[in-house]
Design a protein around this motif. Sequence first.
Motif, short mmCIF file in Angstrom:
data_model
loop_
_atom_site.label_atom_id
_atom_site.label_comp_id
_atom_site.label_asym_id
_atom_site.label_seq_id
_atom_site.Cartn_x
_atom_site.Cartn_y
_atom_site.Cartn_z
N GLY A 78 29.06 42.15 103.82
CA GLY A 78 29.70 40.85 103.65
C GLY A 78 30.85 40.57 104.57
N ASP A 79 31.26 41.56 105.37
CA ASP A 79 32.39 41.37 106.29
C ASP A 79 31.95 40.66 107.55
OD1 ASP A 79 34.20 42.56 104.64
OD2 ASP A 79 34.56 44.32 105.89
N SER A 80 32.92 40.01 108.21
CA SER A 80 32.75 39.55 109.59
C SER A 80 33.54 40.52 110.47
CB SER A 80 33.27 38.12 109.76
OG SER A 80 32.44 37.21 109.09
N PHE A 81 32.85 41.20 111.35
CA PHE A 81 33.43 42.28 112.16
C PHE A 81 33.43 41.86 113.62
CE2 PHE A 81 33.22 46.20 114.60
CZ PHE A 81 34.17 47.00 113.96
N GLY A 82 34.59 41.91 114.26
CA GLY A 82 34.70 41.55 115.67
C GLY A 82 34.50 42.74 116.57
N LEU A 83 33.70 42.56 117.62
CA LEU A 83 33.51 43.60 118.64
C LEU A 83 33.96 42.99 119.96
CD1 LEU A 83 32.48 46.44 119.28
CD2 LEU A 83 30.22 45.45 119.68
N LEU A 84 35.09 43.46 120.47
CA LEU A 84 35.73 42.85 121.63
C LEU A 84 35.82 43.84 122.79
CD1 LEU A 84 38.76 41.11 119.87
CD2 LEU A 84 36.49 40.19 120.32
N GLY A 85 36.00 43.28 123.98
CA GLY A 85 36.21 44.11 125.15
C GLY A 85 36.06 43.27 126.40
N PRO A 86 36.69 43.68 127.50
CA PRO A 86 36.52 42.96 128.77
C PRO A 86 35.12 43.16 129.32
CG PRO A 86 37.77 44.98 129.09
CD PRO A 86 37.58 44.84 127.61
N ASN A 87 34.79 42.46 130.39
CA ASN A 87 33.49 42.63 131.03
C ASN A 87 33.29 44.09 131.42
OD1 ASN A 87 32.93 39.89 130.86
ND2 ASN A 87 33.86 39.45 132.85
N GLY A 88 32.10 44.61 131.14
CA GLY A 88 31.80 45.99 131.49
C GLY A 88 32.31 47.01 130.51
N ALA A 89 32.76 46.57 129.33
CA ALA A 89 33.36 47.49 128.37
C ALA A 89 32.32 48.31 127.61
CB ALA A 89 34.23 46.73 127.37
N GLY A 90 31.07 47.84 127.55
CA GLY A 90 30.03 48.54 126.80
C GLY A 90 29.56 47.80 125.57
N LYS A 91 30.02 46.57 125.35
CA LYS A 91 29.66 45.82 124.15
C LYS A 91 28.16 45.53 124.10
CE LYS A 91 32.16 42.19 124.90
NZ LYS A 91 32.50 42.53 126.31
N SER A 92 27.61 45.01 125.20
CA SER A 92 26.20 44.62 125.20
C SER A 92 25.28 45.81 124.99
CB SER A 92 25.84 43.91 126.51
OG SER A 92 26.50 42.67 126.60
N THR A 93 25.63 46.93 125.59
CA THR A 93 24.82 48.14 125.40
C THR A 93 24.91 48.61 123.95
OG1 THR A 93 25.17 48.81 127.69
CG2 THR A 93 24.44 50.50 126.17
N THR A 94 26.08 48.53 123.37
CA THR A 94 26.25 48.92 121.97
C THR A 94 25.41 48.02 121.06
OG1 THR A 94 28.49 49.74 122.39
CG2 THR A 94 27.93 49.22 120.11
N ILE A 95 25.46 46.71 121.31
CA ILE A 95 24.66 45.78 120.52
C ILE A 95 23.17 46.07 120.69
CG2 ILE A 95 23.94 43.36 120.37
CD1 ILE A 95 26.85 42.59 120.86
N SER A 96 22.75 46.36 121.91
CA SER A 96 21.34 46.66 122.16
C SER A 96 20.89 47.89 121.39
CB SER A 96 21.11 46.86 123.66
OG SER A 96 21.32 45.67 124.37
N MET A 97 21.77 48.86 121.25
CA MET A 97 21.42 50.05 120.47
C MET A 97 21.39 49.75 118.98
SD MET A 97 23.14 53.29 122.51
CE MET A 97 24.77 52.59 122.80
N ILE A 98 22.33 48.94 118.50
CA ILE A 98 22.35 48.59 117.08
C ILE A 98 21.08 47.84 116.69
CG2 ILE A 98 23.52 47.17 115.33
CD1 ILE A 98 26.15 47.78 116.75
N THR A 99 20.60 46.95 117.56
CA THR A 99 19.41 46.16 117.26
C THR A 99 18.11 46.90 117.53
OG1 THR A 99 19.54 45.16 119.46
CG2 THR A 99 20.58 43.96 117.65
N GLY A 100 18.19 48.08 118.10
CA GLY A 100 17.00 48.87 118.36
C GLY A 100 16.31 48.52 119.66
N LEU A 101 16.94 47.69 120.50
CA LEU A 101 16.35 47.36 121.79
C LEU A 101 16.48 48.48 122.80
CD1 LEU A 101 17.62 43.67 122.14
CD2 LEU A 101 15.33 44.43 121.50
N VAL A 102 17.49 49.30 122.62
CA VAL A 102 17.75 50.44 123.49
C VAL A 102 18.01 51.66 122.61
CG1 VAL A 102 19.37 51.44 125.16
CG2 VAL A 102 18.66 49.05 125.39
N SER A 103 17.45 52.79 122.99
CA SER A 103 17.66 54.02 122.22
C SER A 103 18.89 54.75 122.75
CB SER A 103 16.44 54.95 122.32
OG SER A 103 15.31 54.33 121.76
#
Length: 313
Positions: free
Chosen positions: A27-52
Amino acid sequence: MLEVSHLSKRFGSKSAVKNVSFQVNQGDSFGLLGPNGAGKSTTISMITGLVSPDEGEISIDGKTMRKHPKYLKRRIGLVPQTIALYGMLNARENLEFWGTVYGISGAKLKDNVAWCLKVAGLEENSKQLVKKYSGGMQRRLNIAVGMIHRPEILIMDEPTVGIDPQSRNHILETVKDLSITVIYTSHYMEEVQFLCERLAIMDHGQVIAYGDLDDVRHLAGTLATITMEVHGELKPVISELQQDLTLKQVQVNGNTLVLQSTNAATAVSKAVMVMSRHGIQPVKIDVEEPNLETAFLHLTGRQLRDGQDGVSP
């Protein structure tokens, strides 16, 4: 509900994510922040199962992505930064198409489409071709598509980029009212402050700050800076203000007085009172409270970055 444990991912010689861990409560809203190249998109891709991940694990209510990928993917909705819509279809047809991709049909699909259109505020425009939508309307439909299967966790990657203030406000209010778990990435710090109770800041593939919003915000310090432009000579008030232990800093630059205090309202009141006794009137008062943007810049630095962190979700 969601637990990210010691995730690491490399692309060739580049380490995109290094030992990242955090938890998101139901039920929480959780912020994931970082500058360009910080690793956010890769982390999201792993959470969604798009990347192992090379190392580490993602689990939802104790079930891991490695062992239960199909089950967990159906519990997650993704709103990508890029628009994932078919312009030659209308809003209803887009939602119906993506609903069938999730295996939804019949009355359930009809109900889900109606709910998504209502949430997105697009009921009256549901039969209009998406290619004729404004940018804000497309963004709202993009979010609706991410929710067509009524996910328990909704991941939103920069959902308000390049839209008008009205659509942006609608999206923020909609997200705040959703009774689901949200992971929200944005470069707009005021959005995260408005939506999120907890957050993580990433940089160079690692989590460098994690916790409640107020705790992270105060990593840049707890002092407010008060700048007061005045008419009159400030020298008579300086010695008196410097004796006040609640003022951590008292500086003068010409006709400008700069104070730092843990309580901005009290500091302003005291300074105005002291100046009044000496016949000095403030003509402009600016107060800068510690905020998330200050903390972000303090932790990640102010230099411009153009890097990409590996893959996009």
